[in-house]
Design a protein around this motif. Structure first.
Motif, PDB file in Angstrom:
ATOM      1  N   SER A  31      51.021  18.659  21.763  1.00  0.00           N
ATOM      2  CA  SER A  31      51.825  19.533  20.693  1.00  0.00           C
ATOM      3  C   SER A  31      53.245  19.541  20.663  1.00  0.00           C
ATOM      4  N   PHE A  32      53.767  19.753  19.693  1.00  0.00           N
ATOM      5  CA  PHE A  32      55.281  19.667  19.677  1.00  0.00           C
ATOM      6  C   PHE A  32      55.656  20.967  19.856  1.00  0.00           C
ATOM      7  N   LYS A  66      57.035  19.686  12.667  1.00  0.00           N
ATOM      8  CA  LYS A  66      58.190  20.621  12.577  1.00  0.00           C
ATOM      9  C   LYS A  66      58.148  21.852  11.606  1.00  0.00           C
ATOM     10  N   VAL A  67      57.431  21.475  10.401  1.00  0.00           N
ATOM     11  CA  VAL A  67      56.939  22.215   9.179  1.00  0.00           C
ATOM     12  C   VAL A  67      55.451  22.820   9.328  1.00  0.00           C
ATOM     13  N   ALA A  68      54.658  22.189  10.071  1.00  0.00           N
ATOM     14  CA  ALA A  68      53.148  22.707  10.104  1.00  0.00           C
ATOM     15  C   ALA A  68      53.304  24.268  10.182  1.00  0.00           C
ATOM     16  N   SER A  69      53.811  24.879  10.995  1.00  0.00           N
ATOM     17  CA  SER A  69      53.539  26.328  11.229  1.00  0.00           C
ATOM     18  C   SER A  69      53.905  27.251  10.060  1.00  0.00           C
ATOM     19  N   ASP A  70      54.765  26.443   9.185  1.00  0.00           N
ATOM     20  CA  ASP A  70      55.104  27.159   7.862  1.00  0.00           C
ATOM     21  C   ASP A  70      53.859  27.437   6.956  1.00  0.00           C
ATOM     22  N   ILE A 100      49.518  26.295   9.979  1.00  0.00           N
ATOM     23  CA  ILE A 100      48.755  25.222  10.640  1.00  0.00           C
ATOM     24  C   ILE A 100      49.177  24.719  12.173  1.00  0.00           C
ATOM     25  N   ARG A 101      48.372  24.565  12.980  1.00  0.00           N
ATOM     26  CA  ARG A 101      48.610  24.201  14.354  1.00  0.00           C
ATOM     27  C   ARG A 101      48.282  22.570  14.207  1.00  0.00           C
ATOM     28  N   PHE A 102      49.425  22.008  14.711  1.00  0.00           N
ATOM     29  CA  PHE A 102      49.682  20.206  14.845  1.00  0.00           C
ATOM     30  C   PHE A 102      49.348  19.723  15.896  1.00  0.00           C
TER      31      PHE A 102
END
Length: 361
Positions: A51-52, A23-27, A30-32
């Protein structure tokens, strides 16, 4: 955009924790993705992961290159899945396009020897050797009347055996969930036969420490150490694990409950509290440095520490893949740190790699 791969042996393992990271990776730019070692195609070197999607709250199947960064959360057993996955993970650690947040730790005996060599840590370690045969164990029992057999590989307290000598009878106790299993050996020959079977796997022979509190509940302290966004070690959480009354172990895998460290600390005599906190800080600073100097980069560690009735503080175990649930539950002020910690460290690794690349140019 750099990709962080959350790698576990099954897609369901630590799903809630992975979701919070996603949920916070894109901040962090970062692609998770989540994946298992068996999701890697040997021919194409592509990963079929998950991928979420924040808006739908769903995990969607994707196929892409092996992630540049990997957060290894694989826990191995003796099952076929583990046997297939382990060599793939070892190959991944050598794959030049991938960096692991932490390389993990070897077996408990190798870790013990590295810690024993440190002048600060050695005083916190229970006397430990390798159990070669029944005679080793009987000599230990003759001297101390009680000891512990601990598997050199494994986690969660699985396989730990408490041995006690009463007269000429050896009693063996090991815990399965809430239940304590007991065996008794009145003849040395039968004990030697049992040892021969048990010691087909490598075991550590360790002095027994009574970790029961005043009410008979085994307790230990779990320190969670993590590297922050500056690549520096810090204590990310403290909790206490409390098991069944008169049980052997305090680990959560055995069905223990986690309680707040601060509330538990109130039960410790005041004159011991300051000394205990000082010992915890000493270990938090010394253990990661000792292990990294011997075994390479790490990202996080779980330290299992106990306070015995005589007031002595002992380091029982070190885990390079500690669980997070207890810390999230009992350290709400650390919740954000626990979710953002891996991502901040990823940003640090990416920035460090960029700086090294610029230096080379």
């Amino acid at each position: 955009m750099i990709t962080l791969g959350f790698m576990s042996l099954s897609h369901g393992h630590e799903k809630a924790y992975a979701e919070e990271l996603a949920k916070v990776a894109s901040d962090y730019g970062i692609r998770f993705i989540r994946f298992t070692p068996l999701d890697i195609s040997p021919g194409s070197l592509l990963v079929k992961g998950l991928s979420f999607h924040p808006k739908s709250g769903q995990w969607n199947e994707i196929e892409r290159e092996i992630p540049e960064l990997i957060y290894d959360r694989c826990f191995y057993g003796r099952d076929q899945q583990s046997k297939k996955a382990k060599p793939i993970v070892e190959w991944l650690k050598k794959y030049p396009k991938t960096t692991f947040l932490g390389l993990g730790l070897p077996d408990k005996w190798t870790v013990y020897k590295a810690l024993k060599a440190d002048p600060v840590i050695k005083s916190y370690l229970p006397a430990t050797t390798i159990a070669e045969n029944a005679q080793d164990i009987l000599r230990k029992l003759a001297k101390e009347k009680s000891c512990i057999l601990k598997p050199a590989s494994g986690s969660g307290g699985r396989g730990i055996i408490h041995l006690e000598l009463t007269g000429k009878t050896v009693k063996a106790a090991y815990q399965t969930g809430k239940h304590k299993q007991l065996k008794s050996f009145s003849k040395q020959a039968s004990f030697e036969t049992w040892c021969q079977k048990v010691l087909q796997h490598r075991y550590l022979l360790q002095s027994f420490l009574d970790i029961q509190d005043k009410d008979g509940f085994p307790c230990d302290i779990r320190l969670l150490l993590q590297k922050n966004g500056y690549g520096e070690w810090e204590t990310a959480g403290k909790t206490v694990r409390r098991s069944y009354q008169h049980g052997l172990l305090a680990n959560l895998a055995g069905g223990s409950e986690a309680v707040s460290f601060d509330s538990w600390l109130l039960s410790v005599p005041k004159k011991r509290q300051a000394v205990l906190l000082d010992d915890l800080e000493t270990m938090a600073q010394a253990v990661p440095l000792a292990l990294e100097s011997n075994h390479g980069p790490l990202f996080e560690l779980g330290l299992d520490i106990c306070l015995t009735k005589d007031g002595k503080v002992w380091l029982l175990d070190v885990n390079s893949k500690p669980g997070k649930h207890a810390f999230i539950k009992h350290s709400p002020e650390k919740r954000e740190l626990l979710y953002k910690g891996p991502l901040e460290y990823c940003s640090f690794l990416t920035a460090s790699a960029g700086a090294k690349g610029a230096e080379k140019r």
